[in-house]
Design an enzyme around this catalytic site. Structure first.
Site, PDB file in Angstrom:
ATOM      1  N   GLY A   1       0.799  -1.217   0.000  1.00  0.00           N
ATOM      2  CA  GLY A   1       0.000   0.000   0.000  1.00  0.00           C
ATOM      3  C   GLY A   1       0.828   1.262   0.000  1.00  0.00           C
ATOM      4  O   GLY A   1       0.556   2.185   0.790  1.00  0.00           O
TER       5      GLY A   1
ATOM      6  N   MET B   1      -0.897   7.056   4.278  1.00  0.00           N
ATOM      7  CA  MET B   1      -0.063   6.402   5.295  1.00  0.00           C
ATOM      8  C   MET B   1       1.118   5.704   4.632  1.00  0.00           C
ATOM      9  O   MET B   1       2.253   5.774   5.108  1.00  0.00           O
ATOM     10  CB  MET B   1      -0.921   5.381   6.045  1.00  0.00           C
ATOM     11  CG  MET B   1      -0.198   4.707   7.180  1.00  0.00           C
ATOM     12  SD  MET B   1      -0.310   5.618   8.700  1.00  0.00           S
ATOM     13  CE  MET B   1      -0.217   4.253   9.841  1.00  0.00           C
TER      14      MET B   1
ATOM     15  N   LYS C   1      -2.456  -2.334  -8.315  1.00  0.00           N
ATOM     16  CA  LYS C   1      -2.570  -2.029  -9.740  1.00  0.00           C
ATOM     17  C   LYS C   1      -1.208  -1.629 -10.301  1.00  0.00           C
ATOM     18  O   LYS C   1      -0.289  -1.270  -9.561  1.00  0.00           O
ATOM     19  CB  LYS C   1      -3.602  -0.933  -9.994  1.00  0.00           C
ATOM     20  CG  LYS C   1      -3.196   0.456  -9.579  1.00  0.00           C
ATOM     21  CD  LYS C   1      -4.282   1.445 -10.001  1.00  0.00           C
ATOM     22  CE  LYS C   1      -3.862   2.876  -9.745  1.00  0.00           C
ATOM     23  NZ  LYS C   1      -4.878   3.841 -10.192  1.00  0.00           N
TER      24      LYS C   1
ATOM     25  N   GLY D   1      -0.665  -2.647   9.962  1.00  0.00           N
ATOM     26  CA  GLY D   1      -1.288  -1.375  10.320  1.00  0.00           C
ATOM     27  C   GLY D   1      -2.664  -1.229   9.719  1.00  0.00           C
ATOM     28  O   GLY D   1      -3.274  -0.168   9.797  1.00  0.00           O
TER      29      GLY D   1
ATOM     30  N   PRO E   1      -3.560  -1.824  16.045  1.00  0.00           N
ATOM     31  CA  PRO E   1      -4.728  -1.009  15.726  1.00  0.00           C
ATOM     32  C   PRO E   1      -4.385   0.470  15.558  1.00  0.00           C
ATOM     33  O   PRO E   1      -5.067   1.194  14.847  1.00  0.00           O
ATOM     34  CB  PRO E   1      -5.646  -1.235  16.936  1.00  0.00           C
ATOM     35  CG  PRO E   1      -5.253  -2.572  17.456  1.00  0.00           C
ATOM     36  CD  PRO E   1      -3.762  -2.642  17.253  1.00  0.00           C
TER      37      PRO E   1
ATOM     38  N   HIS F   1     -12.830   9.618  12.193  1.00  0.00           N
ATOM     39  CA  HIS F   1     -11.824   9.413  11.157  1.00  0.00           C
ATOM     40  C   HIS F   1     -12.251  10.080   9.854  1.00  0.00           C
ATOM     41  O   HIS F   1     -13.412  10.460   9.687  1.00  0.00           O
ATOM     42  CB  HIS F   1     -11.589   7.918  10.909  1.00  0.00           C
ATOM     43  CG  HIS F   1     -10.743   7.267  11.969  1.00  0.00           C
ATOM     44  ND1 HIS F   1     -11.255   6.912  13.204  1.00  0.00           N
ATOM     45  CD2 HIS F   1      -9.430   6.904  11.978  1.00  0.00           C
ATOM     46  CE1 HIS F   1     -10.291   6.356  13.929  1.00  0.00           C
ATOM     47  NE2 HIS F   1      -9.183   6.342  13.210  1.00  0.00           N
TER      48      HIS F   1
ATOM     49  N   LYS G   1     -12.159   6.070   5.243  1.00  0.00           N
ATOM     50  CA  LYS G   1     -11.879   4.869   6.042  1.00  0.00           C
ATOM     51  C   LYS G   1     -12.926   3.805   5.745  1.00  0.00           C
ATOM     52  O   LYS G   1     -14.128   4.100   5.698  1.00  0.00           O
ATOM     53  CB  LYS G   1     -11.866   5.209   7.534  1.00  0.00           C
ATOM     54  CG  LYS G   1     -11.442   4.045   8.421  1.00  0.00           C
ATOM     55  CD  LYS G   1     -11.179   4.505   9.839  1.00  0.00           C
ATOM     56  CE  LYS G   1     -10.841   3.348  10.757  1.00  0.00           C
ATOM     57  NZ  LYS G   1      -9.652   2.598  10.283  1.00  0.00           N
TER      58      LYS G   1
ATOM     59  N   GLY H   1     -10.196   0.142  14.386  1.00  0.00           N
ATOM     60  CA  GLY H   1      -9.474  -0.853  15.158  1.00  0.00           C
ATOM     61  C   GLY H   1      -9.076  -0.339  16.527  1.00  0.00           C
ATOM     62  O   GLY H   1      -9.056  -1.089  17.508  1.00  0.00           O
TER      63      GLY H   1
END
Length: 264
Positions: free
Chosen positions: A8, A13, A36, A98, A125, A154, A158, A164
């Site tokens: 990711g 992040m 991708k 994460g 979390p 958040h 999300k 979490g």
């Protein structure tokens, strides 16, 4: 030197984590995993400098076979994380997770695999040290304030709710709090969901809005008083110290650790 791969890398992040690992003298970023085609190397994607000639893989099994990382930092999605974690453990690669969204059953399966292969794993979390302390303090307070509600807030992209962090906070509180239903015994919701979700009778409320990053309040009510714990992450840099701590610490583990409160 710890050989790290990241899943990711294009997320907010993930991008911050890429820069953090690249600038850490004790770690080497050897590969990234994306869902991708973004180019053969990370530098071909906008936002990364030309010096980031890190190979990009579309398949985790190929990444592990080709680059043999010590640690896989998973910042992908709840839909992918369980399969990624299982594959890493079976391949003797240490996962640092994460991404939230594990069910209790999935977490238990990963614990069994971690013990079977004697491979360390950290499921976090929340990587922010302040958020981890908030959860620890909430568990301490719950022994004295059994009536509690959690409000987590958040960004609106999300994918899972509750967060979490909120789920882990409720679990930690439930370990010391007598099981009971809060509020009036004849209380009714005139609109379904008005009182939020419930974990062992602990209401959890999830807010999703643009402009937010990651925020949580834990409210404890008592006779004539309200005790509030709150943590705010204003940007993703707040998570980076926890990420580097986890990557370093997981190298010495041979089991799964759920929550950074167990290692700080």
């Amino acid at each position: 030197m710890i050989r790290v791969a990241i899943g990711g890398p294009r997320g907010k992040m993930g991008q911050q984590a890429v820069h953090t690992i690249m600038n850490n003298e004790n770690m080497e970023l050897i590969a990234v995993l994306d869902h991708k085609e973004i180019g053969k190397v990370l530098s071909e994607f906008p936002g990364f400098p030309a010096s980031y000639d890190i190979p990009v893989f579309l398949d985790l099994e190929s990444l592990i076979f080709s680059t043999k990382p010590d640690v896989f930092l998973d910042l992908t999605t709840p839909h992918q994380v369980f399969e990624h974690t299982k594959l890493c453990l079976q391949s003797e690669v240490r996962p640092v997770i994460g991404t939230t969204g594990f069910t209790d059953e999935q977490l238990q399966q990963c614990k069994v695999l971690s013990e079977k292969y004697q491979v360390g794993c950290i499921v976090a979390p929340n990587f922010a040290i302040g958020a981890v302390l908030m959860m620890k303090f909430a568990a301490m307070a719950a022994a004295y304030f059994p009536d509690v509600e959690i409000i987590e807030m958040h960004h609106d992209q999300k994918l899972d709710a509750p967060s979490g962090t909120a789920y882990k906070t409720a679990q930690m509180i439930a370990e010391v709090r007598p099981l009971h239903k809060q509020g009036h015994p004849l209380e009714e919701e005139t609109i379904a969901g008005a009182r939020g979700a419930s974990y062992d009778g602990i209401p959890i409320h999830s807010v999703r809005l643009p402009g937010l990053v990651a925020h949580q309040q834990v409210l404890f009510g008592g006779d004539g008083q309200l005790f509030t714990l709150r943590h705010d992450s204003f940007n993703r840099q707040s998570f980076m110290s926890g990420i580097t701590l986890s990557i370093t610490h997981v190298m010495d583990l041979k089991e799964l650790v759920y929550g950074l409160e167990n290692i700080i």
